[in-house]
Design an enzyme around this catalytic site. Structure first.
Site, PDB file in Angstrom:
ATOM      1  CE  LYS A  33      -1.815   2.985   2.668  1.00  0.00           C
ATOM      2  NZ  LYS A  33      -1.807   4.189   1.818  1.00  0.00           N
ATOM      3  CD  GLU A  92       9.867  12.697  11.397  1.00  0.00           C
ATOM      4  OE1 GLU A  92       8.729  12.240  11.557  1.00  0.00           O
ATOM      5  OE2 GLU A  92      10.805  12.052  10.886  1.00  0.00           O
ATOM      6  CD  GLU A  98      12.779   0.232   9.891  1.00  0.00           C
ATOM      7  OE1 GLU A  98      13.406   1.181  10.405  1.00  0.00           O
ATOM      8  OE2 GLU A  98      13.087  -0.956  10.039  1.00  0.00           O
ATOM      9  N   GLY A 134       6.829   4.971   8.146  1.00  0.00           N
ATOM     10  CA  GLY A 134       6.007   6.182   8.209  1.00  0.00           C
ATOM     11  C   GLY A 134       6.173   6.850   9.554  1.00  0.00           C
ATOM     12  CB  SER A 135       4.215   9.476  11.191  1.00  0.00           C
ATOM     13  OG  SER A 135       2.939   8.859  11.202  1.00  0.00           O
ATOM     14  CB  THR A 136       6.480   8.050  15.837  1.00  0.00           C
ATOM     15  OG1 THR A 136       7.849   7.876  15.438  1.00  0.00           O
ATOM     16  CG2 THR A 136       6.298   7.504  17.239  1.00  0.00           C
ATOM     17  CB  CYS A 192      13.136   8.777   8.423  1.00  0.00           C
ATOM     18  SG  CYS A 192      14.205   7.730   7.423  1.00  0.00           S
TER      19      CYS A 192
HETATM   20  P1  NAD Z   1       2.379   8.495   7.649  1.00  0.00           P
HETATM   21  O1  NAD Z   1       2.574   7.746   8.907  1.00  0.00           O
HETATM   22  O2  NAD Z   1       1.417   9.613   7.633  1.00  0.00           O
HETATM   23  O3  NAD Z   1       1.904   7.500   6.479  1.00  0.00           O
HETATM   24  C1  NAD Z   1       2.665   6.372   6.134  1.00  0.00           C
HETATM   25  C2  NAD Z   1       1.744   5.352   5.488  1.00  0.00           C
HETATM   26  O4  NAD Z   1       0.791   4.916   6.458  1.00  0.00           O
HETATM   27  C3  NAD Z   1       0.943   5.893   4.305  1.00  0.00           C
HETATM   28  O5  NAD Z   1       0.855   4.903   3.313  1.00  0.00           O
HETATM   29  C4  NAD Z   1      -0.420   6.156   4.929  1.00  0.00           C
HETATM   30  O6  NAD Z   1      -1.481   6.097   4.003  1.00  0.00           O
HETATM   31  C5  NAD Z   1      -0.507   5.023   5.928  1.00  0.00           C
HETATM   32  N1  NAD Z   1      -1.447   5.242   7.036  1.00  0.00           N
HETATM   33  C6  NAD Z   1      -1.789   6.412   7.614  1.00  0.00           C
HETATM   34  N2  NAD Z   1      -2.714   6.197   8.595  1.00  0.00           N
HETATM   35  C7  NAD Z   1      -2.929   4.863   8.632  1.00  0.00           C
HETATM   36  C8  NAD Z   1      -3.777   4.027   9.420  1.00  0.00           C
HETATM   37  N3  NAD Z   1      -4.578   4.509  10.364  1.00  0.00           N
HETATM   38  N4  NAD Z   1      -3.752   2.697   9.183  1.00  0.00           N
HETATM   39  C9  NAD Z   1      -2.939   2.175   8.234  1.00  0.00           C
HETATM   40  N5  NAD Z   1      -2.150   2.921   7.447  1.00  0.00           N
HETATM   41  C10 NAD Z   1      -2.134   4.252   7.651  1.00  0.00           C
HETATM   42  O7  NAD Z   1       3.832   8.937   7.187  1.00  0.00           O
HETATM   43  P2  NAD Z   1       4.224   9.811   5.919  1.00  0.00           P
HETATM   44  O8  NAD Z   1       3.801  11.222   6.171  1.00  0.00           O
HETATM   45  O9  NAD Z   1       3.766   9.124   4.684  1.00  0.00           O
HETATM   46  O10 NAD Z   1       5.812   9.697   5.916  1.00  0.00           O
HETATM   47  C11 NAD Z   1       6.609  10.483   6.717  1.00  0.00           C
HETATM   48  C12 NAD Z   1       7.046   9.729   7.954  1.00  0.00           C
HETATM   49  O11 NAD Z   1       7.749   8.547   7.568  1.00  0.00           O
HETATM   50  C13 NAD Z   1       8.040  10.511   8.794  1.00  0.00           C
HETATM   51  O12 NAD Z   1       7.675  10.393  10.147  1.00  0.00           O
HETATM   52  C14 NAD Z   1       9.366   9.818   8.534  1.00  0.00           C
HETATM   53  O13 NAD Z   1      10.303   9.953   9.554  1.00  0.00           O
HETATM   54  C15 NAD Z   1       8.930   8.406   8.350  1.00  0.00           C
HETATM   55  N6  NAD Z   1       9.945   7.637   7.619  1.00  0.00           N
HETATM   56  C16 NAD Z   1      10.689   6.731   8.328  1.00  0.00           C
HETATM   57  C17 NAD Z   1      11.690   5.980   7.692  1.00  0.00           C
HETATM   58  C18 NAD Z   1      12.485   4.944   8.436  1.00  0.00           C
HETATM   59  O14 NAD Z   1      13.076   4.097   7.789  1.00  0.00           O
HETATM   60  N7  NAD Z   1      12.527   4.972   9.763  1.00  0.00           N
HETATM   61  C19 NAD Z   1      11.927   6.174   6.330  1.00  0.00           C
HETATM   62  C20 NAD Z   1      11.152   7.111   5.640  1.00  0.00           C
HETATM   63  C21 NAD Z   1      10.155   7.833   6.302  1.00  0.00           C
END
Ligand code: NAD
Length: 498
Positions: free
Chosen positions: A192, A402, A268, A245-247, A303
């Site tokens: 996804k 962040e 991650e 994605g986000s924490t 990130c």
């Molecule tokens: P996000 O958490 O908003 O979204 C990430 C993914 O999760 C998207 O596909 C989104 O549609 C999905 N999502 C959102 N809500 C959800 C839910 N309730 N249930 C299931 N899926 C859901 O993050 P973002 O804004 O897309 O990306 C930025 C974040 O990613 C930053 O916090 C960044 O630090 C992190 N990131 C971490 C790494 C790592 O390897 N640690 C690498 C890249 C990005």
């Protein structure tokens, strides 16, 4: 193979580009079952690139059921590792052959400079597939050190159905960090992508079919987190959920797993990484260049961005001037211009978030040294200048939260102990860097830093051979390297008494 296209070449290529917009389920491109779509807007100029299938629970159910059937059929999971390797290497070859197209989709969709879409995103994504494929027929199982009348076999099996939910900042690369080991290990996967950057994932799914991956082994479901993402995370027949994605969302996914089938959850998540500059750093210009790149590369939407610059007090003012000078080479420009280093911010929500943090920094008493303004508004795109704040206290919101934009917070320190304490005073633990010519100080500091990656006298090193992931609220588990296979396999003990 170097691409020598000009801005005009890329613009012409963008006009004739076929933009993928459907879901890929069981080998067939299809609309969402509801018929719903969402607009995919380019942050470069605000134009609509595609109406993309907006998947939801029925699509998740269909994809999971197909993935399960495919997994149990053994058509992929029971192939010899060497056979899976051959098909995945073909996928890597196809990605290379389509590198301009994939890079263009990435740049149009999320705004990053085309030079980095090519040199970083597509290259690293391809390498992740190739490396995992090449590894899989070289991993052996174990025999336990038993008494002579027993045999204890310790084997690894694919987990089954994997859902991979990925972010928008490195869409293809984050997807391939998951897909490489997940597919190589024999699993069936539902990918996804983020609703902010769905295009390259769909194209990748098509290329995987072309490479010979059996239908249903890789399914791609574009859509929103609270719809199809949540449906996958709560699904009773997904064995493992891997996420970048986000924490905040990462924590929610752990709740979903607990509310459903206790699927394995590997996360991650975010970061607020400290970049520590001691006065005896071997080359202050190199350190300043790296500090600028650490916060401005990918528009700060990284990130591991080095957003907290901890500088030894005796060199602070001079070093800030060096970083400000270095940031001049990171000013926003047209993302399709091969000379551009800093592209567009992914969407208006993200741009507003960055601007709000820049305002908050000023209100909290930090001193704006440079940047801070939205620029190139006439383009219809979303661009912001890299920004430096001095006089930052580590408790301010710009030092703790962040931002995910090119905003640097400078925090002075006097001793190594103080630098370590400030660096570790965060909920995150993804990465950190330390610059010093004193090898003992470098190692003492690196050892004391609570972070998954620590870089000495450079920023953001590493490749597929080394694990990547976070301590604390930056996540669990690791992407890349052989350690990544742990997430996609279950350990089985088979015990035999002779
Ligand atoms: P996000 O958490 O908003 O979204 C990430 C993914 O999760 C998207 O596909 C989104 O549609 C999905 N999502 C959102 N809500 C959800 C839910 N309730 N249930 C299931 N899926 C859901 O993050 P973002 O804004 O897309 O990306 C930025 C974040 O990613 C930053 O916090 C960044 O630090 C992190 N990131 C971490 C790494 C790592 O390897 N640690 C690498 C890249 C990005």
């Amino acid at each position: 193979m170097a691409t020598r296209k000009t801005l005009e070449d890329w613009q012409a290529a963008a006009k004739s580009l076929k933009v993928p917009q459907q879901a890929l389920i069981n080998g067939t491109l299809q609309a969402a079952q509801s018929g719903a779509t969402f607009e995919c807007i380019s942050p470069i100029d605000g134009h609509c690139l595609a109406q993309v299938a907006s998947c939801d629970q029925p699509d998740a159910d269909l994809a999971v059921s197909n993935a399960r059937t495919t997994f149990e059929s053994g058509i992929w999971s029971a192939l010899a590792p060497a056979q899976r390797k051959t098909i995945l290497l073909r996928l890597a070859d196809l990605m290379e052959a389509h590198r301009d197209e994939l890079a263009l989709l990435e740049t149009l969709d999320m705004g990053k400079p085309i030079r980095f879409s090519l040199s970083v995103d597509v290259n690293s994504a391809t390498r992740a597939i190739r490396w995992s494929a090449e590894a899989v027929d070289k991993i052996y199982d174990e025999i336990a050190p038993t008494a002579p009348n027993e045999i204890g076999m310790i084997t690894r099996e694919p987990v089954g159905v994997v859902a991979a939910i990925v972010p928008w900042n490195f869409p293809l690369m984050m997807a391939c960090w998951k897909l490489g080991p997940a597919l190589a290990a024999g699993n069936s996967v539902i990918l996804k992508p983020s609703e902010k950057s769905p295009l390259s994932a769909i194209r990748l799914g098509q290329l995987a079919l072309e490479a010979g991956l059996p239908p249903g082994v890789l399914n791609v479901l574009p859509g929103f987190g609270h719809t199809v993402g949540k449906a996958l995370a709560l699904h009773m027949d997904v064995d493992t959920l891997v996420f970048t994605g986000s924490t905040q969302v990462a924590k929610q996914l752990m709740v979903y797993a607990g509310q459903s089938n206790m699927k394995r959850v590997w996360l991650e998540a975010g970061g607020k990484s400290p970049n520590i500059i001691f006065a005896d750093a071997p080359d202050l210009d190199a350190a300043a260049d790296a500090a600028a790149q650490a916060v401005a590369f990918n528009q700060g939407e990284v990130c591991t961005a080095g957003t907290r610059l901890l500088i030894e007090a005796s060199i602070k003012d001079e070093f800030i001037q060096r970083v400000a000078k270095a940031l001049k080479t990171w000013q926003p420009g047209h993302p399709l211009d091969p000379a551009t280093t800093c592209g567009a911010i992914v969407d208006e929500t993200q741009l507003d978030r960055i601007i709000q943090y820049i305002e908050a920094g000023q209100q909290e008493g930090a001193q704006l040294i440079c940047g801070g303004a939205q620029v190139l508004k006439d383009s219809g795109g979303l661009f912001i200048e890299p920004t430096i704040f001095d006089q930052v206290d580590n408790q301010m919101s710009i030092a703790q939260e962040e931002i995910f934009g090119p905003v640097l917070s400078v925090i002075p320190f006097k001793t190594m102990e103080e630098a370590i304490a400030i660096a570790n005073d965060t909920i995150y633990g993804l990465a950190a860097a330390v610059w010093t010519a004193d090898i003992s100080k470098a190692h003492k500091t690196a050892k004391a830093l609570r972070a998954g990656s620590v870089w000495i006298n450079h920023y953001d090193g590493g490749d597929m051979t080394a694990p990547f992931g976070g301590f604390k609220q930056s996540g669990n588990g690791r992407d890349k390297s052989l350690h990544a296979f742990d997430k996609y396999t279950e350990l089985k003990t088979t015990w035999l008494t002779l």
